[in-house]
Write an enzyme that holds these catalytic residues in place. Sequence first.
Site, PDB file in Angstrom:
ATOM      1  N   GLN A 101       0.873  -1.066  -0.070  1.00  0.00           N
ATOM      2  CA  GLN A 101      -0.119   0.012   0.083  1.00  0.00           C
ATOM      3  C   GLN A 101       1.110   1.125  -0.161  1.00  0.00           C
ATOM      4  OE1 GLN A 101      -1.914  -1.632   3.563  1.00  0.00           O
ATOM      5  NE2 GLN A 101      -3.511  -0.361   2.874  1.00  0.00           N
ATOM      6  N   ASP A 104       6.303   4.782  -1.208  1.00  0.00           N
ATOM      7  CA  ASP A 104       7.559   5.290  -0.819  1.00  0.00           C
ATOM      8  C   ASP A 104       8.706   4.634  -1.830  1.00  0.00           C
ATOM      9  OD1 ASP A 104       8.171   2.772   0.503  1.00  0.00           O
ATOM     10  OD2 ASP A 104       7.325   3.533   2.309  1.00  0.00           O
ATOM     11  N   HIS A 119      -0.687   1.398  -4.503  1.00  0.00           N
ATOM     12  CA  HIS A 119      -1.305   2.976  -4.636  1.00  0.00           C
ATOM     13  C   HIS A 119      -0.420   3.752  -5.529  1.00  0.00           C
ATOM     14  CE1 HIS A 119      -3.742   2.068  -0.835  1.00  0.00           C
ATOM     15  NE2 HIS A 119      -4.279   1.665  -1.767  1.00  0.00           N
ATOM     16  N   CYS A 127       1.649  11.611 -16.854  1.00  0.00           N
ATOM     17  CA  CYS A 127       0.807  12.697 -17.666  1.00  0.00           C
ATOM     18  C   CYS A 127      -0.657  11.980 -17.657  1.00  0.00           C
ATOM     19  CB  CYS A 127       1.192  12.956 -19.014  1.00  0.00           C
ATOM     20  SG  CYS A 127      -0.272  13.843 -19.864  1.00  0.00           S
ATOM     21  N   SER A 194      -3.107  -1.380   8.906  1.00  0.00           N
ATOM     22  CA  SER A 194      -4.290  -1.248   9.851  1.00  0.00           C
ATOM     23  C   SER A 194      -5.545  -2.378   8.977  1.00  0.00           C
ATOM     24  CB  SER A 194      -4.708  -0.211  10.084  1.00  0.00           C
ATOM     25  OG  SER A 194      -5.168   0.381   9.067  1.00  0.00           O
ATOM     26  N   ASN A 218       1.472  -6.923  13.155  1.00  0.00           N
ATOM     27  CA  ASN A 218       1.139  -5.272  13.375  1.00  0.00           C
ATOM     28  C   ASN A 218       1.021  -4.950  14.943  1.00  0.00           C
ATOM     29  OD1 ASN A 218       0.060  -3.002  11.831  1.00  0.00           O
ATOM     30  ND2 ASN A 218      -1.937  -3.432  12.914  1.00  0.00           N
TER      31      ASN A 218
HETATM   32 ZN   LIG Z   1       1.030  13.625 -22.192  1.00  0.00          ZN
END
Ligand SMILES: [Zn+2]
Length: 250
Positions: A101, A104, A119, A127, A194, A218
């Site tokens: 998720q 980074d 994500h 773009c 979580s 966790n």
């Molecule tokens: Zn473009």
Amino acid sequence: MDAVARLAESVREADTVVALTGAGTSTASGVPDFRSESGVWNRFDPEDFHYQRFRTDPAGFWADRVELHETMFGGDIEPNPAHDALAELAEDGHLHAILTQNTDGLHAATTPAELVELHGNAHRAVCDSCGRRTDAASVRKRVESGERPPRCEDCGGVIKPDVVLFGERLDERDLRRAREHARRADAFLAIGSSLSVEPAASLPRVAARSGAVLAIINLDETPVSPMADYDVRGDVTEVLPKLAERVEDA
Ligand SMILES: [Zn+2]
């Protein structure tokens, strides 16, 4: 035998091991989480990062986005012992895919396992019109020097961080790959998440229903914890190195 030792045995016996990682995997790297007291959403308004805002006010969105990026990834973030332990497991054939998720990019830096970044990845930009991908650092520089919003060099479309914004759908292919990995897993490790937002909430359930041994590692209980075979409450930077060591030692 403690839970980690038993889990190590399950990992060793499994043909296919899949990990799902959430924000808790990266907090020890200096990346703040979102929802805790010191979390990002106590300092920023999530509304400012909606896709709708990006569409209607891309200049304002980008000004805030640069600030958010600085807060989240501004320090010299580096993989921590949890990332290293997962990389070690993957190198030795005990971990086959990581579904994350996190945006980074810290797994990509370390692990040879197949990676699904559910994500997106904050180090890339895309773009919004033609899909051309670029390096996000150079885009942020352009924003800082006044190009708001930053525009695609190919088609003039507005450039977006290559992450899934609120109000945006996850990439259908990534989602399919993640579900497929969950279904095929013999052991599924949910780490530092979580498990409260989709699809993270449902992937461990998919794995467990398909017969995988389910482990949740966790600090706190999660909504999925009651169905886990191993419910390990602890710091992922301590539990995962211990797990990797046990898997290797046996
Ligand atoms: Zn473009």
